[in-house]
Design an enzyme around this catalytic site. Sequence first.
Site, short mmCIF file in Angstrom:
data_model
loop_
_atom_site.label_atom_id
_atom_site.label_comp_id
_atom_site.label_asym_id
_atom_site.label_seq_id
_atom_site.Cartn_x
_atom_site.Cartn_y
_atom_site.Cartn_z
N TYR A 127 0.86 -1.20 0.00
CA TYR A 127 0.00 0.00 0.00
C TYR A 127 0.89 1.23 0.00
CZ TYR A 127 -3.48 3.40 1.67
OH TYR A 127 -4.31 4.49 1.81
N ASP B 141 9.22 2.64 0.44
CA ASP B 141 8.15 3.32 1.16
C ASP B 141 8.27 2.91 2.62
OD1 ASP B 141 5.84 4.13 2.38
OD2 ASP B 141 4.52 3.60 0.72
N LYS C 58 4.01 8.93 9.22
CA LYS C 58 3.62 8.31 10.49
C LYS C 58 4.57 8.65 11.64
CE LYS C 58 1.02 4.52 8.35
NZ LYS C 58 -0.41 4.64 8.54
#
Length: 442
Positions: free
Chosen positions: A142, A243, A271
């Site tokens: 994702y 990522d 995050k």
Amino acid sequence: MSFENSIQLYERARRVIPGGISSSMRAFQKPVPLFIDRGAGSHLYDVDGNEYIDYALAHGPLILGHCHPGIVAAVEKQIRRGSTFGCQQELEAAVAEKILGVLPWAEQIVFSNTGTEAVQAALRLARAATGRNLIVKFEGHYHGWADSVLIGHRHGRAIDGPSRAVELLGGEGQSPSVLQDILVVPWNDESILQRTFDEFGDEVAAVIAEPMQCNTASILPKAGFLQQLRKLTERHRSVLIFDEVITGFRLAPGGASECFGVNPDLAVFAKAVAGGYPLSAVAGIHSVFSSIRTRRVRHLGTFNGNPIALAAAAATLQVLFDPAEEVYPRMRRLGARLYEGLQALSTAELPILIQGLPTCFHILFTDQKRIGNYSDYLAYDMSRTQLWLESALLEGIFQMGDGRWYLSGAHTDDDISLTLGKAERSLKRLASHPAIWQMAAS
Ligand code: PMP
């Protein structure tokens, strides 16, 4: 446990917000999408006064737990000086220097707000650096919800070669035209990766990967797979993008590149970097950023380099990188205790497989020895996980909606002991749930 107040607020929200929730991920929570009153350290309190030990950590960012005093103080101080300026300020270089200090391979950084935005910046940089369009991504990974990358993640069928199948699109409303510029390939499959580069290598602008597949079953890279990726991208002059939105500042101070010993050309962070405030960054080698320096690439955003988020990041990184705080050794030790304790609760009736690493792992209900790829994952029966999530929530364990657990620097030995007791009770309740036996019989 009562959820009356959450139910009432949910009903109210549904009248004015489609589905009553602000991110599609939150729709699945049972018995009702929770409305939260506050968080403190490793604990979360909902509007009905229920208390949870929090292993979802707001989908990962709360690496030091809720309301860490150092972050709160830094944010309060910044709020009094101004919330946003649309101009440069010292915190940008200060935070960039701190991050580069733990990424020996990287030379510069650009800031955005969310992981989705930073991924878009990384793809644009890679396309500008190579003059090519094609992006290779992995099935099950994702990279945010933008049209160009919400492809091949929990959708459609498993693939057995590079694919642009229309069923891989994330949902309606995404233009199928994005499929022209992307190839989805299976994770951890050396021969398909080789074949993809043999056929398309000289068209590939970038390969983007979660260096550990955290978003689907926490699947680690097979030995040698990231090295092969590095070699092929180097040989074909494609940009390798890690990522690290989840793995960054979580697996190690220097993220997955430090943990697995492979350096990308660009890495995307979000995050954990700001401990719960919206900040993202793309770090990378000097040459890939030349297009921004020469203004051939436009990297824009009203809130880019927001001072409040940067103040939070500076405070977060100060704690994370201070060896005296022992955040990483503690997270790893407690995570391993939890991981092993949960694995030990596996029984013949309710077999459990724990996958991942101590600071990010999945609990999966299967007697498979390993879920090593997306086909294994599609074969996996999520309905047990759904029942488990609800049963664990009723005991006061809060985890991600796919059975994923994150550790933070705020978790304690007491939390782990309490959690294992709660997990044992939830599993006993689950084992006596009639739906489990119906599933086993079918
Ligand atoms: N990449 C990865 C690996 C992620 O896990 C996420 C979010 N879960 C994103 C990108 C997108 O980040 P954001 O939700 O901040 O846009």
